[in-house]
Structures are given as C-alpha cells and as structure tokens.
Design a protein around this motif. Structure first.
Motif, PDB file in Angstrom:
ATOM      1  N   THR A  18      19.348 -15.318  45.518  1.00 37.17           N
ATOM      2  CA  THR A  18      17.925 -15.433  45.242  1.00 37.17           C
ATOM      3  C   THR A  18      17.665 -16.697  44.427  1.00 37.17           C
ATOM      4  N   LEU A  20      18.862 -10.251  42.163  1.00 36.65           N
ATOM      5  CA  LEU A  20      18.077  -9.111  42.626  1.00 36.65           C
ATOM      6  C   LEU A  20      19.016  -7.969  42.946  1.00 36.65           C
ATOM      7  N   ALA A  71      19.720  -3.443  43.031  1.00 36.70           N
ATOM      8  CA  ALA A  71      19.043  -2.229  43.478  1.00 36.70           C
ATOM      9  C   ALA A  71      19.428  -1.033  42.603  1.00 36.70           C
ATOM     10  N   ALA A 118      21.012  -6.614  48.492  1.00 35.97           N
ATOM     11  CA  ALA A 118      20.953  -6.676  47.031  1.00 35.97           C
ATOM     12  C   ALA A 118      22.238  -7.301  46.488  1.00 35.97           C
ATOM     13  N   GLY A 125      10.162  -4.252  40.292  1.00 33.33           N
ATOM     14  CA  GLY A 125       9.944  -4.396  41.722  1.00 33.33           C
ATOM     15  C   GLY A 125       8.490  -4.655  42.077  1.00 33.33           C
ATOM     16  N   SER A 146      16.186  -5.146  38.926  1.00 35.06           N
ATOM     17  CA  SER A 146      16.752  -4.053  39.706  1.00 35.06           C
ATOM     18  C   SER A 146      15.653  -3.117  40.184  1.00 35.06           C
ATOM     19  N   ALA A 170      16.021  -0.409  46.848  1.00 37.72           N
ATOM     20  CA  ALA A 170      16.655  -1.321  47.808  1.00 37.72           C
ATOM     21  C   ALA A 170      15.634  -1.879  48.794  1.00 37.72           C
ATOM     22  N   VAL A 179      13.907  -5.267  47.892  1.00 35.79           N
ATOM     23  CA  VAL A 179      14.689  -6.453  47.542  1.00 35.79           C
ATOM     24  C   VAL A 179      14.301  -7.683  48.369  1.00 35.79           C
ATOM     25  N   ARG A 219      12.791 -11.209  47.183  1.00 34.58           N
ATOM     26  CA  ARG A 219      13.524 -12.462  47.344  1.00 34.58           C
ATOM     27  C   ARG A 219      12.638 -13.508  48.022  1.00 34.58           C
TER      28      ARG A 219
END
Ligand code: PEP
Ligand code: MG
Length: 325
Positions: free
Chosen positions: A13, A23, A25, A41, A259, A276, A279, A282, A286
């Motif tokens: 990322t 990044l 998860a 991730a 997130g 974090s 998932a 992500v 990014r």
C-alpha cells in the motif's frame, strides 16, 4: 472499479507521494485467514481470540488454542499476526464462566482485569501463544489496559511462561512483539509513559470513543454522541501517535474507524502506521491510499485538531477529499 481493486491485491500500500502504510485485516477464527489472503491484506492486525472461548462449551485447552494460533501463523507465512489475549466481559459472556452481575459491565471486570485475576486461565493462553510463536511472526497484544502496572504484570507473566517453556525444552520465538490496545482514554493521555514499555500500540476506537464520549457503543439513544471525528478523539490519536513515534514504536488501529474511508486521510496525516479492518475493506482502502498524498494530509492535521465539532471535521474532510461519509 472492483476490477481496478483486484489489480492491487498483491501490491504494497503506497500513497501517491511514495509512503508505505500497512493495511491489515481483523479476524475472529482461523477460518477467516482465507479472506485475509484473498483480499491482499499485508498482515493480521487483530485476531480476537475470545471467539475460541465463546464458541466452546468449556475453556479451550492449551493444545486446542495452540492449534488455532499455529494454523493462523503458518497460513500467514512471514506476514505479521497480532493476536489479542482474551477480551471477555463487557458485552461478551461465556456460558461456562459465572461472572457476577454488574451495574456497569463495560466499566467492570473484563479482559486484562479478569486475566490478571484468574492467572491460571491467562497462563494457559500465554503458553499456547508462546508455543505457536515458533511457526510465524507473532505479536501479542493485551486488551483494556488502563495502567502501566497492568501492562507490566501481563508482560511479566508472558516472560515467566516463556522461561518455563524454554526450561522444558520447547522452542519459542525470540522476536515476539508485545504491545497493547489503546482503548481507555487514560492510556491515550499517558502514551508517552506507555511508549517506553511497549513494542507497539493498536488503537481500539470502538471502545476508545465509547469511553471518551461516555456513550455506550450499543445504545441507539446516545449514538449521536458516538463521534469518531470529534476533535477530542483526534487529539487523543495525535498524542498516541506522536509519543509512540518519539519512542520509535509503531501504531496501528484495529477499531472500525480504521476502515472508514473518510477517516483514512486524517489517519494518514496523523502518521498511523498500520490500519486493520475487515478483510473486505482492504482493497477499497488501498485504492484510496494510492490517490492520497501523505504530505497533503499532514498539512491539514493542525487545522482539523483545532476545530470545534465533529460536524465541522466531517464537512471539511468530505469536501477536501471528495469522500462521502
Ligand atoms: C475496539 O474496542 O476498537 C476493538 C477493536 O475491540 P472490540 O471491538 O473487540 O472491543
Ligand atoms: Mg475493545
């Protein structure tokens, strides 16, 4: 758009001006690791081990826990896995653990408080974690730390069990990072002192917002006070990240805020090192990161920290970055 995201799956990322952020998860069980890898991730930033306990009829044994932790560590290979020790109590109950009824469960006997009181239970988990550490890149994180003494006591038990295992001839990794969650305002205020003792912080905004605003995270009647963008929260985050970096430590965030698209520019500007999230968020995150300039985000931090209301912050961020709340 989704096709665009897929191209980013195996990429690191990087912001538009060339800064790397991690990044990661959040997971609840070893079965979730597939989703973590499928969504590209870079790490597991929070493994909530309480599900291992909540899904069982009785306390999981050391071997059962070892198997679960080892599975996750092995599947993640050389990617970091942050495993949080038991965070039970508050809204999370165990059918086989009789806890006294409390007036304010969220302010009561939970998480590290319970673990430091019922040390047999805690030691079992620590031994399982230490044994599993040989199979990957483990970081251990303690939840709901309020005082330096608690962190020291938890870490001392970890080191004691490490010595015990080594005396038994068991291999334990020498590179386990030991950190804590920042979810109680006292620890955010005291970040300078804590930063000397920890290897890393991970901010649990779900609880940090609830405790800072004194607004139950489950109560709809007061949900208007549950404000991630309140300048009070942002100033606490700024203190945590600034003090951690002064001491050479990294800071992650594993609460929902990490997130949230609108939060990414300001968290990047504040210097957050690891985000974090679930998932499934992500790749979208990014993609947004690749369009953000870290230096631009840094430039607006002072302005935002000085604002009066959450609404002002939200309006400013959504117009500046063209992101909807
Ligand atoms: C948090 O408090 O932000 C957090 C990640 O922990 P949990 O949601 O499990 O309380
Ligand atoms: Mg929490």
């Amino acid at each position: 758009q989704k096709e665009e995201w897929k191209k980013l799956k195996n990429e690191k990322t990087m912001t538009a001006d060339g800064h790397h952020v991690e990044l990661a998860a959040n997971i609840g069980t070893p079965n979730d690791v597939k989703g973590v890898l499928d969504n590209g991730a870079e790490a597991v930033g929070l493994y909530r081990t309480e599900f291992l306990y909540m899904d069982a009829e009785t306390f999981p044994t050391e071997d059962e826990q070892f198997t679960a932790y080892k599975t996750v560590l092995e599947s993640m290979g050389d990617k970091k896995v942050v495993i949080r020790t038991l965070d039970i109590g508050g809204d999370k109950e165990l059918s086989y653990l009789d806890l006294p009824h409390e007036m304010n469960p969220f302010l009561g006997y939970r998480a590290i408080r319970l673990c430091l009181d019922q040390t047999d239970l805690f030691r079992t988990q620590l031994r399982a974690l230490l044994r599993a550490s040989a199979y990957g890149k483990l970081a251990v994180m303690f939840p709901m730390i309020a005082t330096i003494e608690e962190f020291r006591a938890a870490k001392a038990l970890l080191l004691e069990e490490k010595a015990n295992l080594q005396a038994e001839g068991v291999t334990v990794s020498e590179d386990i990072e030991v950190g804590m969650m920042v979810e109680i305002p006292a620890t955010a205020v005291m970040a300078r002192q804590f930063a000397k003792e920890v290897d890393f912080f991970s901010v649990g905004t779900n609880d940090l917002i609830q405790y800072t605003m004194a607004a139950d995270r489950m109560n709809e009647k007061v949900s208007y006070l549950y404000q991630p963008f309140n300048p009070a929260i942002l100033n606490l985050l700024n203190n945590v990240i600034t003090e951690a970096h002064k001491a050479g430590k990294w800071v992650g965030m594993c609460g929902e805020m990490a997130g949230e698209e609108l939060a990414l520019p300001i968290l990047l500007g504040l210097g957050l090192d690891e985000f974090s999230m679930s998932a499934s968020s992500v790749l979208r995150a990014r993609s947004l990161m690749t369009r953000l300039n870290k230096s631009e985000c840094e430039a607006i931090v002072e302005q935002v920290l000085d604002m009066d209301t959450a609404e002002e912050v939200v309006d400013f961020l959504s117009t500046t970055f063209d992101i909807k709340k």
